[in-house]
Design an enzyme around this catalytic site. Sequence first.
Site, mmCIF file in Angstrom:
data_model
loop_
_atom_site.group_PDB
_atom_site.id
_atom_site.type_symbol
_atom_site.label_atom_id
_atom_site.label_comp_id
_atom_site.label_asym_id
_atom_site.label_seq_id
_atom_site.Cartn_x
_atom_site.Cartn_y
_atom_site.Cartn_z
ATOM 1 N N ILE A 1 -3.022 -1.763 -1.006
ATOM 2 C CA ILE A 1 -3.955 -1.912 -2.112
ATOM 3 C C ILE A 1 -4.635 -3.272 -2.035
ATOM 4 C CG2 ILE A 1 -2.238 -2.880 -3.701
ATOM 5 C CD1 ILE A 1 -3.570 -1.211 -5.923
ATOM 6 N N GLU B 1 2.383 4.927 0.769
ATOM 7 C CA GLU B 1 3.141 4.568 -0.425
ATOM 8 C C GLU B 1 2.272 4.691 -1.668
ATOM 9 O OE1 GLU B 1 6.316 1.118 -1.522
ATOM 10 O OE2 GLU B 1 4.356 0.425 -0.841
ATOM 11 N N ALA C 1 -8.632 -5.640 -1.701
ATOM 12 C CA ALA C 1 -9.989 -5.660 -1.151
ATOM 13 C C ALA C 1 -10.015 -5.302 0.331
ATOM 14 C CB ALA C 1 -10.611 -7.032 -1.378
ATOM 15 N N ILE C 2 -9.050 -5.804 1.114
ATOM 16 C CA ILE C 2 -9.062 -5.522 2.557
ATOM 17 C C ILE C 2 -8.808 -4.040 2.822
ATOM 18 C CG2 ILE C 2 -7.866 -5.938 4.743
ATOM 19 C CD1 ILE C 2 -7.600 -8.876 3.925
#
Length: 281
Positions: free
Chosen positions: A58, A80, A60-61
């Site tokens: 989770i 996950e 920005a990347i």
Amino acid sequence: MPFTLGDVVMDASAVDYFIETDLKMVEDIMPPVSEKDDKIGTFISDYINDGDCLQIGIGAIPNAVIGKLGNKNDLGIHTELVCDGIAELAKKGVINGRRKSIEKGEIVTSIVLGTQMLYDYCQNNPVVKVMSCAYCNAYDTLAKIDNQVSINTTVEVDLTGQCCSESIGTRQFSGTGGQMDTAIGTQMAKGGKSFIALYSTANVKSADGGRVEVSKIVPTLKPGAIVSLSRNDLHHLVTEYGVVNLRGLSVSDRAKAIITVAHPKFREELTADAKKYGFIK
């Protein structure tokens, strides 16, 4: 709250009392993709092939990686956490799980976290299978998934490849999460690839109250830093300056490779430190 299938389903007879509420689900709004995110997303997406099965973290990347996958075909998901971008790609048919070696056609996850769009997508959707982390992140599960790809982020990496992903020195910054599980389990799979990404630098507060740019690739981790992923388990390391594959490299070759993806203005200093500490002869 969306009704989802998987091992989260229980019979109503197992519940003593239900309390009905009208609270809205918590929504997670993704931050905008920066230039650095975009570069990292492009680097990683180039390694993703049609038919690969993805675990994406989770932030920005990972969001930038998802944004680069629109031209891929037959991607699978065993992760996950499922976010908005995964639902969007599934709606477009990019993600369909046709080539998955287990749970063909299904999106398998332990967590659903995003906006109302994602919750609406998951509502009573037979494609989405929510399972316990003990199943999703288990090595023996991941090892059965051909061409599994794991994509996670970290806070700081030293020149041997140790990843600190949950603290800044002794200060707890994040949770452990499933990074170790997925990074190691993915490499047990046939054709598996694991990526750990980070920005090459960070702007931190200086002693005079200003801001100073520092390298997030360091000779040694800060005192008290938590090693979330050992150097032996780091496969691909990614920054906005490129990707290096560290599997099977000696300590010296690892240090040299890691320096190539550090910010250019810190490379000379990192090389000098690597020689000082005996990483490079």
